[in-house]
Write an enzyme that holds these catalytic residues in place. Structure first.
Site, PDB file in Angstrom:
ATOM      1  N   SER A  34       0.851  -1.191   0.000  1.00 51.27           N
ATOM      2  CA  SER A  34       0.000   0.000   0.000  1.00 51.27           C
ATOM      3  C   SER A  34       0.881   1.233   0.000  1.00 51.27           C
ATOM      4  CB  SER A  34      -0.863  -0.023   1.257  1.00 51.27           C
ATOM      5  OG  SER A  34      -1.465   1.241   1.463  1.00 51.27           O
ATOM      6  N   ALA A  86      -0.320   0.734  12.865  1.00 50.30           N
ATOM      7  CA  ALA A  86      -0.171  -0.722  12.738  1.00 50.30           C
ATOM      8  C   ALA A  86      -0.153  -1.115  11.263  1.00 50.30           C
ATOM      9  CB  ALA A  86      -1.304  -1.433  13.468  1.00 50.30           C
ATOM     10  N   TYR A  87      -1.101  -0.574  10.508  1.00 50.20           N
ATOM     11  CA  TYR A  87      -1.193  -0.902   9.074  1.00 50.20           C
ATOM     12  C   TYR A  87       0.050  -0.410   8.338  1.00 50.20           C
ATOM     13  CZ  TYR A  87      -3.383  -1.444   4.461  1.00 50.20           C
ATOM     14  OH  TYR A  87      -3.683  -1.818   3.158  1.00 50.20           O
TER      15      TYR A  87
END
Ligand code: NAP
Length: 236
Positions: A144, A158-159
């Site tokens: 991403s 976290a992501y």
């Protein structure tokens, strides 16, 4: 070698981008192994593709479970005898619990890394040796732009951490297989209309899967250890 003889494995493929990647690879005649941690959902997805005239195989896979990955490896080795393509697509984004780096629960970081980063590593450790047996492989990590160091912020820690780790893993795997016809790359699919992306996203599933499938089908001598969006290199 004809695509029909090549085996492609996609993780987290019962819905969203992973499901569409299975469809597009099956349309190119790959023998697709659609995997899902929930067998009922995975089989329903397989039936949907067979109804479209695209026969794909189903295997259960939870990327956080070593035994599950080992069982899949055994299936690939004993029943299909090879693996040519791996798409590490399975991912979670616990957005409601993942707001700011100063307040995020470490448990949220652990769970997110367990799926998005360690899960991809666990599956890659099973898959790459199978690719090495035939001196061919295309490995795609679905990352991403949230993991781009050049534009990193403090939101969704976290992501973001998990996708930065996945990008680092991409570079390490690419280095490990360098000089062979095993190509390892990572990409940002864009903002895609899925359960994770939400209905407001500006890309269709077809658009979201495009660069992933392009990387999964690269010709010999293609890029290795790079980060892509819309079939173009982007900054780390
Ligand atoms: P999605 O619709 O939420 O699908 C995620 C898939 O991952 C589901 O099949 C889910 O299975 C599976 N999964 C989660 N944990 C798993 C585990 N432990 N083992 C195996 N499978 C697991 O998400 P998506 O939008 O298609 O996202 C696919 C990938 O693209 C992710 O890596 C995501 O980070 C990335 N991405 C998406 C966007 C976007 O805008 N959608 C943008 C950038 C990057 P269940 O159905 O069982 O939960």
């Amino acid at each position: 070698m004809k695509n029909a003889q090549r085996v492609a494995l996609v993780t987290g493929a019962n819905r969203g981008i992973g499901f569409e990647v299975c469809r597009q690879l099956a349309q190119q005649d790959y023998q697709v192994v659609l995997t899902s941690r929930d067998s009922a959902k995975g089989l329903a997805a397989v039936h949907q593709l067979s109804d479209e005239g695209l026969p794909v195989l189903f295997q259960p896979l939870d990327v956080t479970q070593a035994a599950s990955v080992a069982a899949l490896g055994k299936f690939l080795e004993e029943k299909l005898g090879r693996l040519d393509v791996l798409v590490n697509n399975a991912g979670i984004n616990l957005s409601s619990q993942d707001r700011d780096v100063l307040t995020v629960a470490l448990d949220t970081i652990e769970r997110t890394l367990a799926t998005n980063a360690f899960g991809a590593l666990r599956v890659s450790q099973m898959a790459v040796p199978l690719m090495q047996k035939n001196s061919y492989g295309r490995l795609v990590n679905v990352s991403s732009d949230m993991g781009q160091l050049s534009r990193l912020g403090s939101s969704s820690p976290a992501y973001r951490l998990s996708k930065v780790a996945l990008n680092v893993l991409t570079r390490m795997l690419a280095d490990s297989t360098r000089g062979t016809d095993i190509l390892v790359n990572t990409c940002h699919p864009g903002w895609v209309k899925t359960d994770m992306g939400g209905p407001g996203a500006n890309r269709s599933l077809e658009q979201g899967a495009d660069t992933i499938v392009w990387l999964a089908t690269l010709p010999r001598g293609g890029p290795n250890g790079e980060f892509f969006q819309d079939r173009k290199r982007i900054a780390w």
